[in-house]
Write an enzyme that holds these catalytic residues in place. Structure first.
Site, PDB file in Angstrom:
ATOM      1  CG  PHE A 179      21.756  59.949  17.206  1.00 24.07           C
ATOM      2  CD1 PHE A 179      22.821  60.760  17.565  1.00 24.07           C
ATOM      3  CD2 PHE A 179      21.354  59.929  15.872  1.00 24.07           C
ATOM      4  CE1 PHE A 179      23.471  61.541  16.617  1.00 24.07           C
ATOM      5  CE2 PHE A 179      21.998  60.703  14.921  1.00 24.07           C
ATOM      6  CZ  PHE A 179      23.061  61.515  15.287  1.00 24.07           C
ATOM      7  CB  CYS A 195      29.104  56.410  23.424  1.00 22.12           C
ATOM      8  SG  CYS A 195      28.441  54.976  22.604  1.00 22.12           S
ATOM      9  CE  LYS A 234      33.402  54.101  21.043  1.00 28.34           C
ATOM     10  NZ  LYS A 234      33.082  53.859  19.655  1.00 28.34           N
TER      11      LYS A 234
END
Ligand code: UDX
Length: 442
Positions: free
Chosen positions: A147, A261, A264
């Protein structure tokens, strides 16, 4: 993501040996040099400390696979550009190649950990490839999504909100989960290490990014309404953020989110929903992307409307090109879209970013040095000289400290300033003489 994560494990778990392997010799050479291939505050120190003792970088993939007990897959999973699901689904060819490589060279059983962000049920494919070639070896596949955010990677790794580990709920799966839990437990408090089944873990990563992006699209949607009504989006964000159920983070209105990110992963989520026959759920998440696209293009349209509906042949200074501050990463940066729109309108852009290279900006805009409408400047005062407008597209701290009076004095009049990050104080800019506007400020 692989390099910093493994460096942190090597740093915290001195009893383990961590070997980072890659097929790219130049990249591994860089990891073994004083010029690491990526910039993250704090990374250099840790690599220097551990390299050669608990941390190694190599292109000898076969040996590393044979010697490892745990193998982390941190290969990239870009959006597919071909065939079924093009533009939306994740391209899993690199993950599959890794699985096949492990099946080919491993002499003993391994724990294989998915670190890359993967669509739900990828672990199943990895497991099937490993098991169909298992020759008596025992493989366990775990999901352990990362993360961390760029620019704060080392901090995020050292002090994560949580570590998530998913695995099969069989005795062998649970034993593998425990082995990985023990690695993180060297520095992460037990209550922050969450264990789940493998699908929950895979889906949690996509969901976390989708929720974060959705917050930005939500506040950006409200920013458009603020501009029409005279409300101030930062005031609205502050007011709602004090509700402890909403919380203050990720409510900064902007010219649009970028990075490798968010888009996507949401495309990936949308594709999965469609695949599983859930078109309404897919449409819901797709609207987060649509709102982001709207926000990026809306910014360009406002510039055009404010500047008497033409920017043709006008010099426009672009300050900031990276997708956020403190990184040289431009992937999906809103700046690319804004610049493209202005180039379509035949503006002359003078672009300055403190970290992004000239070559990268040309690549992102699909032009080269011969293009008359794109000039890359090494200094913000050069970029703004004789300009009709200044755009702030990345929230670099140094833009707060510029001498705006000096900038105003060397610009064409009226001097426009469009702050796509709500970084500057509009009142003091207006006092200098600028026609200044931000995002979602009436
Ligand atoms: C993100 C997630 O935060 C991270 O957990 C995940 O592992 C990878 O994706 P990253 O892409 O590095 O990390 O950047 P992030 O800080 O999340 O910012 C993404 C984009 O959203 C940037 O363009 C940023 O400027 C924008 N943003 C962020 C806003 O416009 N407003 C905000 O309030 C926050």
């Amino acid at each position: 993501m692989g390099g910093p994560t493994m460096a942190m494990i090597a740093h915290k778990c001195k009893d383990h040996t961590v070997t980072v392997v890659d097929i790219n010799q130049a990249r591994i050479d860089a990891w073994n040099s004083d010029e690491l291939p990526i910039f993250e505050p704090g990374l250099d120190e840790i690599v220097q400390q551990c390299r050669g003792t608990s941390l190694f970088f190599s292109t000898d993939i076969d040996t590393a696979v044979r010697e490892a007990d745990i193998i982390f897959l941190s290969v990239n999973t870009p959006t597919k550009t071909y065939g079924v699901g093009a533009g939306r689904a994740a391209d899993l060819r690199y993950v599959e190649k890794c699985a096949r490589k492990i099946a080919e060279v491993a002499e003993t059983g391994k724990i294989v950990v998915e670190k890359s962000t993967l669509p739900v049920r990828t672990a199943e494919s990895v497991k099937r490839i490993l098991e169909s070639n298992c020759k008596g070896r025992q493989f366990q596949v775990l999901s352990n999504p990362e993360f961390l955010a760029e620019g704060t990677a080392m901090q995020d790794l050292e002090n994560p909100d949580r570590v998530l580990i998913g695995g099969d709920q069989t005795p062998e799966g649970l034993a593998a989960i425990q082995i990985l839990v023990d690695v993180y437990a060297e520095w992460v408090p037990a209550e922050k290490i969450l264990t789940t089944n493998v699908w929950s873990s895979e889906l949690s990563k996509l969901t976390a990014n989708a929720f974060l992006a959705q917050r930005i699209s939500s506040i950006n949607a409200i920013s458009a309404l603020c501009e029409e009504t005279g409300a101030d989006v930062d005031e609205v964000a502050h007011a709602i953020g004090t509700d402890s159920r909403i919380g203050p983070k990720f409510l900064k209105a902007s010219v649009g989110f970028g990075g490798s990110c968010f888009q996507k992963d949401i495309f990936n989520l949308v594709y999965l929903c469609e695949h599983f026959g859930l078109p309404d759920v897919a449409a819901y998440w797709n609207s987060v992307i649509q709102m982001n696209d709207y926000q990026k293009h809306r910014f360009g349209r406002r510039i055009l409307a404010s500047m008497f509906n033409t920017v043709s042949d006008k010099k426009i200074a672009v300050l900031g090109f990276a997708f956020k501050k403190d990184t040289n990463d431009t992937r999906e940066s809103a700046a690319i879209y804004v610049c493209d729109d202005l180039l379509q309108e035949q503006a002359n852009l003078a672009i300055y970013d403190p970290k992004v290279t000239t070559a990268q900006i040309y690549r992102d805009l699909g032009v080269d040095a011969s293009h008359p409408g794109v000039e890359i400047c090494s200094d913000p005062y050069l970029a703004t000289k004789d300009a009709h407008a200044v755009l702030i597209l990345t929230e670099w701290d140094e833009f707060k400290a510029l001498d705006y009076k000096k900038i105003y004095d060397q610009m064409q009049l009226p001097a426009f300033l469009f702050d796509g990050r709500n970084l500057l104080d509009l009142a003091s800019l207006r006092a200098i003489g600028f026609e200044a506007s931000g995002i979602g400020r009436g």
